[in-house]
Every structure is written in structure tokens, then in C-alpha cells.
Scaffold this active site. Structure first.
Site, mmCIF file in Angstrom:
data_model
loop_
_atom_site.group_PDB
_atom_site.id
_atom_site.type_symbol
_atom_site.label_atom_id
_atom_site.label_comp_id
_atom_site.label_asym_id
_atom_site.label_seq_id
_atom_site.Cartn_x
_atom_site.Cartn_y
_atom_site.Cartn_z
ATOM 1 N N THR A 45 0.820 -1.214 0.000
ATOM 2 C CA THR A 45 0.000 0.000 0.000
ATOM 3 C C THR A 45 0.856 1.268 0.000
ATOM 4 O OG1 THR A 45 -1.806 -1.113 1.143
ATOM 5 C CG2 THR A 45 -1.750 1.284 1.286
ATOM 6 N N SER A 87 -6.311 0.448 -2.672
ATOM 7 C CA SER A 87 -7.001 -0.625 -3.387
ATOM 8 C C SER A 87 -6.511 -0.760 -4.829
ATOM 9 C CB SER A 87 -8.516 -0.362 -3.380
ATOM 10 O OG SER A 87 -9.012 -0.375 -2.054
ATOM 11 N N GLY A 141 2.664 -2.947 8.478
ATOM 12 C CA GLY A 141 2.885 -3.656 9.726
ATOM 13 C C GLY A 141 4.283 -4.239 9.792
ATOM 14 N N ARG A 189 -27.780 -9.796 34.478
ATOM 15 C CA ARG A 189 -28.236 -8.437 34.763
ATOM 16 C C ARG A 189 -29.762 -8.380 34.767
ATOM 17 N NH1 ARG A 189 -28.182 -3.516 36.990
ATOM 18 N NH2 ARG A 189 -28.083 -1.772 35.538
ATOM 19 N N GLY A 247 -23.676 0.665 30.288
ATOM 20 C CA GLY A 247 -22.462 1.337 30.758
ATOM 21 C C GLY A 247 -21.330 0.379 31.029
ATOM 22 N N THR A 284 -11.293 -2.650 6.047
ATOM 23 C CA THR A 284 -10.571 -1.977 4.965
ATOM 24 C C THR A 284 -9.195 -2.553 4.671
ATOM 25 O OG1 THR A 284 -9.856 -0.271 6.555
ATOM 26 C CG2 THR A 284 -11.746 0.241 5.164
ATOM 27 N N GLU A 331 -6.578 -5.873 3.858
ATOM 28 C CA GLU A 331 -6.737 -7.050 2.994
ATOM 29 C C GLU A 331 -7.854 -6.786 1.980
ATOM 30 O OE1 GLU A 331 -5.150 -9.848 2.473
ATOM 31 O OE2 GLU A 331 -3.614 -9.532 3.986
#
Length: 774
Positions: free
Chosen positions: A289, A295, A328, A460, A545, A566, A568
């Protein structure tokens, strides 16, 4: 000196017998974790009644890379079976006491106070406790007692353990090994704010995986690997239950860097690099990239100019925005696989891959290489993403990954694939494993979120019918069931579909089905990772919460998995590739000729219309019909085929009006995306249905059938507007489907905890305090 049995044959010495129950239980999962290894070695040295040879024997079998072979394991089993007839349960209520009783029952046993000393018992207990097993239960199992009759199981209509085996399939063993490894305190979840500390921890854990052999599965035995690509994908999938930074770091090193060298290189590259990169002696990155091109890989601007006089390439970044970005491993790597335009005698031969040195062995940047840190990201801050630029770096000719294109002795470009476009798609196809793996990781992240949300929703309580009455648990509210249970069904469906695809990929040795696999991988990766984003968000909200607190994992799940949509491949772009493939029935001419070939193909193919449907069919509200799997499959197939037919008609009409093929494609873009989604949804249903059909009659099959029905009906309700517009269903039929969905939710509600328990995610991997909520 105690004489050890030849070839590990029984009978064993009393010293060895005292340890066998612990070793057997430890290796029953075929794995020892780092902490267990360290503790075993420490405490074995304290056992004075063991000879040097006995200690060496035991330590030998605590090495993760040297597990007991089948013959040794059988000998241990025989010793345990023999003990069952001579040792009473009263005297053997733990693994420690069982081992000591076995030693005393041995014909070679000589009374020795060392066997009964507090120090001995304490050392053995410390080893036993490190394994984290229920020692009383383990001992009773070893002695042949039926625990199923003695244990109080939760009342589900099926056995979650059996369901887990169905979900894990043929890779259950390796997945359970990884689950056990990740439960070790060494891998415990931590909140690490500083990215440098986080990255170092991630790198250290990656090296630990290598030490235990989990980085060897994807490459062939001849290069030092295990040659088990399917199990490699399963390891990646299971790691995603725990820490997505570690998962992605492993994927970059093995799937991208290693995958590019193996998939695009030749034997010389394999022999030179694979063993080192598998064992983390060589760290690498995948530099595809660019800032200006993500892309659109064919538009990359980095160049590799060939100089025949000295048989070298000059790798160069022509301007700032042609730098490699989001890479990476950029801050840790020694080498990079760099994708660049190959230029020979001033002519571009398209994008190719090259191995380029980034750092020397001391970690210093090579001359001409510039690296910048991408800094803090939304998530995955344990992964060292960076930017790379190259300034006229010279590399030797052999650094070209030349499986699909090479330069001969005369300096001429040669390739068995004559078409530049076809060669380009073939090259990218060699990297398809990454998309399958990312899709599975997305499903794993969803499973974690669903497990946390379900367990909290069953504890809960909120609101009561009347003042003074007990409040109702969240999962008993229909609104909560509608939020969570259909998402469980969808993740079951996509999990099966991706598992089937991984099997197809591994079995496609001759690449005959590679185009179809690539298309399925693109679509399933897109839909599964979008599903993960939706699932995690819904589960976060369902936990209120509590779900917003970092201690309950949703912050990491949301932040770390979001990028899956987004990387691969951008999901929207991937679905367009799926649609193009459908339009041409994966014809080779599409990959060679682009949009023009699509139009040419459609001009000769569109010649029929769908027959009108019987009105009785469109209004059929019979429960048996609505719940019929054949009806579900037919409805999904009809939607896909009708979308394919109508978009084909539209595009053909544009061409007849002399609209440029690319413009015609853009005018139909949203229609094409709907087609691709319909295709992928049908794939998921088909895989789910096939998995059920392969099962023998059982409680698990009944439950899976209900989950599958829910997935199908939920999707038909989601698309009811389309079905109504196209007269496939009437309003009374879609209403009846809604009633059936409510009925399925009510039937699945009592089993919902068992359904997520079947994901088999240990609490240590969930990493959420909320699941312990009372």
C-alpha cells in the site's frame, strides 16, 4: 543408578511412575505453556528421590517442541490403566497422591521417606496446580469413573461440548492447544497505554509462539515447516479470541511477508528465507500500500528499474506520496517485500515483488531507506505500523520474486503468463489466504462479543412487572433476544462458510478452482468483517455502561477489529470484484479484458426472463413451508439470480445506447453491490445447510437447524422490501415469517448460553470482568 527402560518401554521406575499422572494430564491437550514449563523444571530439580536420568526423562517431555510420541503416550496410558486396578479412589484423590500410590505399588519400589516428605509433596502440588486442572476430576477420569453421572450440568437441550466439536471441526485439536496456551498468565490481558511497551510485548509473545512451534504450520516440511496450512489458519482464527494485535502481527510475518516469499518466490527464495522467518530470526514486512494508492494496486508508483549491466534493480520512491504506508512490522523488520513497477529498457512490465533490506543485523536502517512511525492508531497499537520510502536502493537480480515473471540471461522479460492483466491477478491470487484468515478473525471477534453480552444478559436484571416483585433478567426481554440471537445465527453461518472456504483453499493444490476461491474469499471477508463491526457495537450497547468500560473488552474489540473492513482489501471494493466475477461466470476473459469483455459477454448471454411465480406460492403462510430449508435456499437463490439478470439487462441497455463500458458500470454500481451481497448470503446459508445435513441425528443437529432457520428467516425479513417489490412474496407471507422468527427466538432462548458456550472461549481469553457479574 536407576536404569531407564529402552525405547521408553514399561514398566517404569517408581520415580517416573510418580510423575506420569501429571505428565499425562499436562499433555492430554498436547501443549505445555511457558509458565508450566518453567515451574516443571524448577520443581523437578527439587525431587531428591529422582535420579539424574529420571529428571532428564521428565524434563525432555516438558519441551513443547518435543512432545511425547504416540508410543510413549500409549505406555503412559498402560501404566495408568494398570494403576486403576490396584489404587483405590480414597487413596488417590489428586494427581499427586495417584502418582505416589502408583510408585508405591511398583515392584521396584523400596520404602523411601523422600516419597512422603512435605517437600516432595509440595513440589508435586506446585507442578499440579500450574496446569489449572480440576485435579479430583482428572484423577477420577484417569481411574475410569464416569464423571457425566457425577457432575451437575446446566440444563440445555444439547451438549455445548459436542457443539464445540462441530464448530471446531477437523481442527479441534490445534484450536484447543492454542486455547490452553493463551490461558497461561504470560498471555494475560493487560492495558498497556504506551505503544512502544505494547509493541515489545507483542513481539515477545510472537517469538514465544515460534518457540512453541506455532509459526511452523503454514510452510512445507522441506523448508522446515509442518506443511499444515489448514491448521495455520485455525491458529490465526483462535488467536483472534484473545489479542488482535498479536493475531495481526503473526499474520503480517507469516501470511503477508512469508506468504509473499512462498507464493511469489521460487525455491531459491524458499530455501534462503522461510526457515528464518518462521522461527522469527528474520522479521519482515509487506510493503504494498502507498499513500496515493491502496485498493488500486496496479497504480503503485514505486519503481524497480532493471540494470542488465550489473544485473541489479534500483528501487525508488518517486515522490513523498508514493511512500509505503500503514505497513505492519515496519519498526521491527529486517527486510521488506516491496511491490513496485518493474521497468526494463524504459517499459513497465507491471507490478512485481522484490525483497529489499530495511535494517542490518544490528537494527540500523540501511542507506537510502527512510522509516516513520504511523503513531497511535484507533486500535492494534501492539502492531508497529509505519511508512517507508526508498531512495535509489540497489538490490541484486535474485531479489525479484520470480514465480510468475523473470528476466533471462539476455536481459529480456519472460513469463509463462503472457497477459499482463492475467499475470497481475494471478500474483494477487497467491495471497488469498490472508482474506480467508481475516474473515475468520472477524467472526472470532464477534464470538467474543456475543459471549460477553449473552452471559451479562443472563445475569443483569432490570425492571419488574410490579413493585416488590423480582426484576426480570435482560435476556428474557424480546427486544434483547432480537438484538443478540440473530447475530449469533449470522456468525454461525459465516463461521461455517469461511471454514468451508479454508478447506477448499487448502485442497486446491493445482489452483484449478483458484478464481472461484478468490471471489468467495473477497465476498466472505467483506460480509464477515462488516458483521463483526455490527455485532460488537450491538453487544456493547446491550451491556449498557458496563460495556463502555475498558475492563470489559469492548473498547479493544471495537478499536482493533474496525480495520478489518478496509485492510486485505476495502470491503466495498471487494464486493465489486465479486459482482464482476458473477457477471462473467468467472470467465478468464474478464480478468484479461476488464469492462469491455464484460459487456461483450453480456451481449451474448442475456436471452431469457424469469417465469412468473404461482400466486399461491407467494402467499403460502404454512409453517411447514416457511420453515422448509428448501424454501430458504430457493428464496436466497432467486434473489441472487434476479439481481444478476436485472443488472445484466441494465448494463446491456447502456451499451446499446453507446454509453462507455466504465460509465455503464458506475451507473449500476449499487445494483452490483446488492448482487454481491445476495451471493455471499446464499453461500453462508448453503454452507450452514450442508454442515447440518452431514450430521447424524442428535440434539445438536436439532439446535443447529433452528439457528440456521433463524439466519435464513432473519435475512428474508431484512430484504422483505425487495421480495415484495419483485412479487416473490406477499405481505401476508412476510408477516408470517416475522411470526416464525419470534417463535424461533423463544425456542432458542433457553439454550442461548449453551450456544455461545459452544464457541469454547475460556474466561481468560474473554478478558471481561462483566462475565463474573453477580
Amino acid at each position: 543408578m536407576t536404569k531407564m527402560p529402552k525405547k521408553d518401554a514399561i514398566p517404569f521406575s517408581p520415580g517416573i511412575l510418580s510423575i506420569i499422572p501429571i505428565l499425562y494430564v499436562a499433555w492430554s491437550d498436547s501443549i505445555l505453556s511457558p509458565s508450566e514449563m518453567q515451574l516443571i523444571h524448577k520443581n523437578i530439580k527439587k525431587l531428591d528421590f529422582l535420579t539424574k536420568e529420571e529428571k532428564e526423562y521428565i524434563i525432555k517431555f516438558s519441551d513443547p517442541k518435543s512432545p511425547p510420541g504416540e508410543e510413549v503416550f500409549r505406555h503412559w496410558q498402560k501404566s495408568l490403566r494398570a494403576a486403576a486396578s490396584s489404587v483405590s479412589p480414597e487413596k488417590a484423590n489428586s494427581l499427586v497422591s495417584l502418582g505416589l500410590e502408583m510408585a508405591k505399588a511398583s515392584i521396584d519400589y523400596k520404602k523411601d521417606d523422600l516419597y512422603n516428605s512435605p517437600e516432595t509433596i509440595q513440589s508435586l502440588k506446585e507442578i499440579q496446580e500450574a496446569f489449572g486442572v480440576n485435579t479430583k476430576e482428572s484423577t477420577r477420569v484417569l481411574l475410569g469413573y464416569d464423571l457425566a453421572k457425577e457432575t451437575d450440568q446446566k440444563a440445555f437441550s444439547f451438549d455445548p461440548a459436542n457443539m464445540a466439536n462441530i464448530l471446531d471441526g477437523k481442527n479441534a485439536t490445534i484450536k484447543n492447544e492454542v486455547r490452553k496456551l493463551l490461558r497461561d498468565p504470560y498471555f494475560a490481558h493487560q492495558t498497556i497505554v504506551d505503544k512502544e511497551d505494547f509493541r515489545e510485548r507483542t513481539l515477545d509473545q510472537l517469538k514465544t509462539l515460534a518457540k512453541h512451534g506455532y509459526t511452523l504450520y503454514s510452510f512445507p516440511k522441506e523448508f522446515g515447516g509442518f506443511g499444515k496450512e489448514g491448521e495455520h489458519i485455525a491458529i490465526f482464527e483462535t488467536l483472534a479470541y484473545h489479542d488482535l494485535s498479536l493475531t495481526v502481527k503473526l499474520g503480517v510475518q507469516l501470511g503477508l511477508f512469508g506468504g509473499a516469499i512462498y507464493g511469489l518466490g521460487t525455491k531459491n527464495h524458499h530455501e534462503k528465507y522461510l526457515d528464518d522467518l518462521m522461527n522469527m530470526r528474520l522479521l519482515g514486512c509487506f510493503a504494498m500500500t502507498e499513500t496515493n494508492h491502496g485498493s488500486n494496486v496496479r497504480g503503485l508508483e514505486t519503481t524497480a528499474v532493471y540494470n542488465h549491466s550489473n544485473q541489479s534493480f534500483i528501487i525508488d520512491t518517486p515522490h513523498e506520496f508514493a511512500g509505503k504506508e500503514y505497513i505492519g512490522n515496519a519498526l521491527h523488520c529486517h527486510k521488506a517485500v516491496v511491490f513496485a513497477q518493474l521497468i526494463i529498457n524504459g517499459t513497465s512490465k507491471g507490478v512485481h515483488a522484490f525483497i529489499v533490506d530495511v535494517r542490518d543485523q544490528s537494527g540500523n536502517l540501511m542507506p537510502g531507506v527512510r522509516v516513520e512511525d504511523c503513531g497511535y492508531k484507533m486500535g492494534l497499537n501492539g502492531v508497529d505500523n509505519g511508512k517507508l520510502w526508498f531512495s535509489n536502493i540497489e538490490i541484486p537480480k535474485e531479489n525479484l520474486l520470480n514465480r510468475y515473471g523473470d528476466i533471462n540471461e539476455s536481459g529480456q522479460y519472460v513469463s509463462d503468463i503472457k497477459s499482463d492483466d492475467k499475470r497481475f491477478f494471478t500474483m494477487l491470487g497467491a495471497l488469498v489466504t490472508g482474506r480467508v484468515s481475516v474473515g475468520l478473525a472477524g467472526v472470532s471477534a464477534s464470538k467474543v462479543a456475543l459471549t460477553i453480552a449473552v452471559k451479562y444478559g443472563l445475569k443483569r436484571k432490570q425492571f419488574a412487572a410490579k413493585e416488590g416483585e423480582e426484576e426480570r433478567i435482560l435476556m428474557d426481554y424480546p427486544s434483547h433476544q432480537h438484538r443478540i440471537i440473530p447475530l449469533i445465527a449470522s456468525n454461525y453461518a459465516y463461521g461455517f462458510a469461511l471454514d468451508d472456504l479454508a478447506t477448499d483453499l487448502v485442497n486446491d493444490k493445482d489452483h484449478k478452482n483458484r478464481r472461484l476461491i478468490e471471489s468467495k474469499a473477497a465476498g466472505l471477508k467483506a460480509m464477515a468483517t462488516w458483521l463483526a463491526t455490527d455485532t460488537i457495537q450491538e453487544c456493547r450497547e446491550a451491556c449498557g455502561g458496563k460495556g463502555y468500560l475498558a475492563e470489559n473488552r469492548f473498547t479493544d474489540l471495537k478499536a482493533d477489529s474496525d480495520i478489518f473492513t478496509t485492510f486485505e482489501g476495502d470491503n466495498t471494493v471487494l464486493l465489486q470484484l465479486v459482482a464482476k466475477g458473477l457477471l462473467t461466470h468467472f470467465k478468464k476473459s474478464f480478468h484479461d479484458g476488464g469492462f469491455t469483455s464484460i459487456m461483450r459477454y453480456l451481449g451474448g448471454q442475456i436471452s431469457h426472463k424469469f417465469s412468473e411465480l404461482n400466486p399461491m406460492y407467494t402467499r403460502n403462510t404454512d409453517t411447514k413451508h416457511l420453515g422448509d430449508r428448501a424454501f430458504h435456499l430457493e428464496a436466497f437463490a432467486y434473489r441472487e439470480k434476479k439481481l444478476l439478470y436485472t443488472v445484466s439487462q441494465r448494463m446491456q441497455n447502456f451499451i446499446k445506447r453507446r454509453v462507455d463500458p466504465y460509465e455503464a458500470y458506475l451507473k449500476c454500481q449499487m445494483h452490483l453491490l446488492a448482487l454481491a451481497k445476495a451471493y455471499v448470503e446464499r453461500l453462508a446459508l448453503k454452507s450452514f445447510s450442508r454442515r447440518i445435513d452431514a450430521l447424524e441425528e442428535s440434539a445438536e443437529k436439532i439446535t443447529l437447524s433452528k439457528i440456521c432457520d433463524l439466519y435464513a428467516i432473519d435475512k428474508m425479513i431484512e430484504h422483505k422490501g425487495w421480495y415484495l417489490e419483485n412479487d416473490y412474496m406477499s405481505g401476508v407471507k412476510t408477516k408470517a415469517l416475522r411470526r416464525l422468527k419470534n417463535k424461533l427466538l423463544q425456542e432458542l432462548r433457553p439454550d442461548v448460553e449453551g450456544i455461545v458456550d459452544a464457541f469454547a472461549i475460556p474466561e481468560e481469553l474473554l478478558g471481561a470482568k462483566i462475565v463474573l457479574y453477580n
